[in-house]
Design a protein around this motif. Structure first.
Motif, PDB file in Angstrom:
ATOM      1  N   VAL A  97       0.846  -1.193   0.000  1.00  0.00           N
ATOM      2  CA  VAL A  97       0.000   0.000   0.000  1.00  0.00           C
ATOM      3  C   VAL A  97       0.880   1.240   0.000  1.00  0.00           C
ATOM      4  CG1 VAL A  97      -1.773   1.269   1.248  1.00  0.00           C
ATOM      5  CG2 VAL A  97      -1.811  -1.230   1.242  1.00  0.00           C
ATOM      6  N   THR A  98       0.613   2.128  -0.945  1.00  0.00           N
ATOM      7  CA  THR A  98       1.263   3.433  -0.993  1.00  0.00           C
ATOM      8  C   THR A  98       0.159   4.465  -0.911  1.00  0.00           C
ATOM      9  OG1 THR A  98       2.974   2.573  -2.442  1.00  0.00           O
ATOM     10  CG2 THR A  98       2.732   4.950  -2.355  1.00  0.00           C
ATOM     11  N   GLY A  99       0.377   5.494  -0.116  1.00  0.00           N
ATOM     12  CA  GLY A  99      -0.651   6.515  -0.053  1.00  0.00           C
ATOM     13  C   GLY A  99      -0.279   7.651   0.861  1.00  0.00           C
ATOM     14  N   ASN A 100      -1.138   8.639   0.873  1.00  0.00           N
ATOM     15  CA  ASN A 100      -0.931   9.809   1.708  1.00  0.00           C
ATOM     16  C   ASN A 100      -1.281   9.431   3.130  1.00  0.00           C
ATOM     17  OD1 ASN A 100      -1.017  12.259   3.034  1.00  0.00           O
ATOM     18  ND2 ASN A 100      -1.772  13.339   1.241  1.00  0.00           N
ATOM     19  N   THR A 101      -0.276   9.400   3.992  1.00  0.00           N
ATOM     20  CA  THR A 101      -0.478   8.980   5.380  1.00  0.00           C
ATOM     21  C   THR A 101      -0.807  10.148   6.285  1.00  0.00           C
ATOM     22  OG1 THR A 101       1.879   9.213   5.827  1.00  0.00           O
ATOM     23  CG2 THR A 101       1.119   7.050   5.094  1.00  0.00           C
ATOM     24  N   GLY A 102      -1.071  11.304   5.712  1.00  0.00           N
ATOM     25  CA  GLY A 102      -1.359  12.477   6.514  1.00  0.00           C
ATOM     26  C   GLY A 102      -0.141  13.372   6.685  1.00  0.00           C
ATOM     27  N   THR A 103       1.017  12.855   6.335  1.00  0.00           N
ATOM     28  CA  THR A 103       2.246  13.631   6.452  1.00  0.00           C
ATOM     29  C   THR A 103       2.548  14.383   5.170  1.00  0.00           C
ATOM     30  OG1 THR A 103       3.611  11.818   5.634  1.00  0.00           O
ATOM     31  CG2 THR A 103       3.217  11.899   8.015  1.00  0.00           C
ATOM     32  N   GLY A 104       1.796  14.077   4.113  1.00  0.00           N
ATOM     33  CA  GLY A 104       2.077  14.679   2.817  1.00  0.00           C
ATOM     34  C   GLY A 104       3.127  13.903   2.045  1.00  0.00           C
ATOM     35  N   VAL A 105       3.704  12.887   2.671  1.00  0.00           N
ATOM     36  CA  VAL A 105       4.739  12.077   2.033  1.00  0.00           C
ATOM     37  C   VAL A 105       4.104  10.762   1.589  1.00  0.00           C
ATOM     38  CG1 VAL A 105       6.939  10.907   2.353  1.00  0.00           C
ATOM     39  CG2 VAL A 105       6.511  13.100   3.484  1.00  0.00           C
ATOM     40  N   LEU A 106       4.351  10.414   0.355  1.00  0.00           N
ATOM     41  CA  LEU A 106       3.843   9.156  -0.163  1.00  0.00           C
ATOM     42  C   LEU A 106       4.926   8.104  -0.059  1.00  0.00           C
ATOM     43  CD1 LEU A 106       2.024  10.458  -3.353  1.00  0.00           C
ATOM     44  CD2 LEU A 106       1.077  10.044  -1.095  1.00  0.00           C
ATOM     45  N   GLU A 107       4.728   7.186   0.862  1.00  0.00           N
ATOM     46  CA  GLU A 107       5.716   6.137   1.064  1.00  0.00           C
ATOM     47  C   GLU A 107       5.007   4.796   1.126  1.00  0.00           C
ATOM     48  OE1 GLU A 107       8.312   6.714   4.348  1.00  0.00           O
ATOM     49  OE2 GLU A 107       8.516   8.846   3.968  1.00  0.00           O
ATOM     50  N   PRO A 108       5.645   3.763   0.593  1.00  0.00           N
ATOM     51  CA  PRO A 108       5.025   2.446   0.696  1.00  0.00           C
ATOM     52  C   PRO A 108       5.109   1.932   2.128  1.00  0.00           C
ATOM     53  CG  PRO A 108       7.127   2.301  -0.461  1.00  0.00           C
ATOM     54  CD  PRO A 108       6.870   3.752  -0.189  1.00  0.00           C
ATOM     55  N   ASP A 109       4.060   1.227   2.540  1.00  0.00           N
ATOM     56  CA  ASP A 109       4.087   0.535   3.818  1.00  0.00           C
ATOM     57  C   ASP A 109       5.060  -0.631   3.660  1.00  0.00           C
ATOM     58  OD1 ASP A 109       3.554  -1.131   6.038  1.00  0.00           O
ATOM     59  OD2 ASP A 109       1.509  -0.385   6.160  1.00  0.00           O
ATOM     60  N   PRO A 110       6.019  -0.796   4.586  1.00  0.00           N
ATOM     61  CA  PRO A 110       7.001  -1.873   4.406  1.00  0.00           C
ATOM     62  C   PRO A 110       6.410  -3.275   4.525  1.00  0.00           C
ATOM     63  CG  PRO A 110       7.291  -0.815   6.541  1.00  0.00           C
ATOM     64  CD  PRO A 110       6.248  -0.026   5.789  1.00  0.00           C
ATOM     65  N   GLU A 111       5.280  -3.402   5.210  1.00  0.00           N
ATOM     66  CA  GLU A 111       4.634  -4.704   5.368  1.00  0.00           C
ATOM     67  C   GLU A 111       3.407  -4.784   4.477  1.00  0.00           C
ATOM     68  OE1 GLU A 111       5.575  -7.374   7.253  1.00  0.00           O
ATOM     69  OE2 GLU A 111       7.401  -6.202   7.607  1.00  0.00           O
ATOM     70  N   PRO A 112       3.248  -5.882   3.754  1.00  0.00           N
ATOM     71  CA  PRO A 112       2.042  -6.003   2.940  1.00  0.00           C
ATOM     72  C   PRO A 112       0.796  -6.072   3.818  1.00  0.00           C
ATOM     73  CG  PRO A 112       3.550  -7.850   2.544  1.00  0.00           C
ATOM     74  CD  PRO A 112       4.126  -7.017   3.629  1.00  0.00           C
ATOM     75  N   LEU A 113      -0.281  -5.504   3.320  1.00  0.00           N
ATOM     76  CA  LEU A 113      -1.583  -5.596   3.962  1.00  0.00           C
ATOM     77  C   LEU A 113      -2.175  -6.946   3.564  1.00  0.00           C
ATOM     78  CD1 LEU A 113      -4.058  -4.256   5.381  1.00  0.00           C
ATOM     79  CD2 LEU A 113      -4.702  -3.417   3.113  1.00  0.00           C
ATOM     80  N   VAL A 114      -2.608  -7.736   4.545  1.00  0.00           N
ATOM     81  CA  VAL A 114      -3.231  -9.031   4.269  1.00  0.00           C
ATOM     82  C   VAL A 114      -4.681  -8.951   4.747  1.00  0.00           C
ATOM     83  CG1 VAL A 114      -3.195 -11.516   4.708  1.00  0.00           C
ATOM     84  CG2 VAL A 114      -1.038 -10.253   4.520  1.00  0.00           C
ATOM     85  N   PHE A 115      -5.599  -9.359   3.881  1.00  0.00           N
ATOM     86  CA  PHE A 115      -7.012  -9.303   4.236  1.00  0.00           C
ATOM     87  C   PHE A 115      -7.758 -10.456   3.581  1.00  0.00           C
ATOM     88  CE2 PHE A 115      -6.019  -6.532   0.731  1.00  0.00           C
ATOM     89  CZ  PHE A 115      -7.009  -6.746  -0.204  1.00  0.00           C
ATOM     90  N   ARG A 116      -8.927 -10.742   4.154  1.00  0.00           N
ATOM     91  CA  ARG A 116      -9.745 -11.836   3.625  1.00  0.00           C
ATOM     92  C   ARG A 116     -10.789 -11.260   2.675  1.00  0.00           C
ATOM     93  NH1 ARG A 116     -11.750 -12.846   9.593  1.00  0.00           N
ATOM     94  NH2 ARG A 116     -12.713 -10.815   9.862  1.00  0.00           N
ATOM     95  N   VAL A 117     -11.177 -12.099   1.740  1.00  0.00           N
ATOM     96  CA  VAL A 117     -12.075 -11.678   0.670  1.00  0.00           C
ATOM     97  C   VAL A 117     -13.189 -12.716   0.512  1.00  0.00           C
ATOM     98  CG1 VAL A 117     -12.200 -11.441  -1.853  1.00  0.00           C
ATOM     99  CG2 VAL A 117     -10.297 -10.412  -0.588  1.00  0.00           C
TER     100      VAL A 117
END
Length: 154
Positions: A97-117
């Motif tokens: 996941v890459t996105g605006n974390t509220g800091t204005g900096v776009l950085e990838p999360d180092p850990e993958p997001l795992v979710f059920r579908v």
């Protein structure tokens, strides 16, 4: 597992196409997988989206803030249960996941997001044509390793 191997193959093809469209949020790849009209999504963000057009607006908004899902992958092979013209599929996905974390900096999360579908399918494209389409999609987070489960496993 479903008894009709051809149905399972068709459902898995739709599932993989939908999964692929999530990489970089490509609307043109997303649309063909869903009943239109009729589709409903309970999104991982906690909101619901009615129809592919509303989901496309979500993806437009995510692009505007620099949010991206990349390298969407299946963590657990999908299980498909089908009978007649109705089916459901369960699996686990992971994504970077890459996105605006509220800091204005776009950085990838180092850990993958795992979710059920969970995906609900009907052999109906929303207009009565006999094509397997996703009618409902639900994504939710998995419990953390330290989250107690009730009742406690013995």
């Amino acid at each position: 597992m479903a008894s009709n191997e051809n149905d399972v193959k068709e459902i898995l093809a739709v599932h993989h196409s939908w999964l692929d469209s999530n990489n970089d949020l490509v609307k043109e790849k997303m649309y063909p997988n869903f009943a239109n009209p009729g589709y409903l999504q309970f999104n991982l963000n906690g909101h619901e989206y009615n129809g592919p057009d509303e989901k496309a607006k979500l993806w437009d908004g995510l692009h505007e803030i620099g949010f991206n899902l990349s390298q969407m992958k299946i963590v657990e092979e999908p299980k498909v249960y089908a009978e007649g013209d109705l089916a459901y599929l369960t699996t686990y996905w992971s994504a970077l996941v890459t996105g605006n974390t509220g800091t204005g900096v776009l950085e990838p999360d180092p850990e993958p997001l795992v979710f059920r579908v969970t995906e609900v399918y009907r052999r109906d494209d929303g207009k009565g044509n006999p094509e397997w389409k996703i009618w409902h999609f639900h994504a939710s987070p998995i419990a953390g390793k330290d989250t107690p489960r009730f009742p406690q496993d013995a």
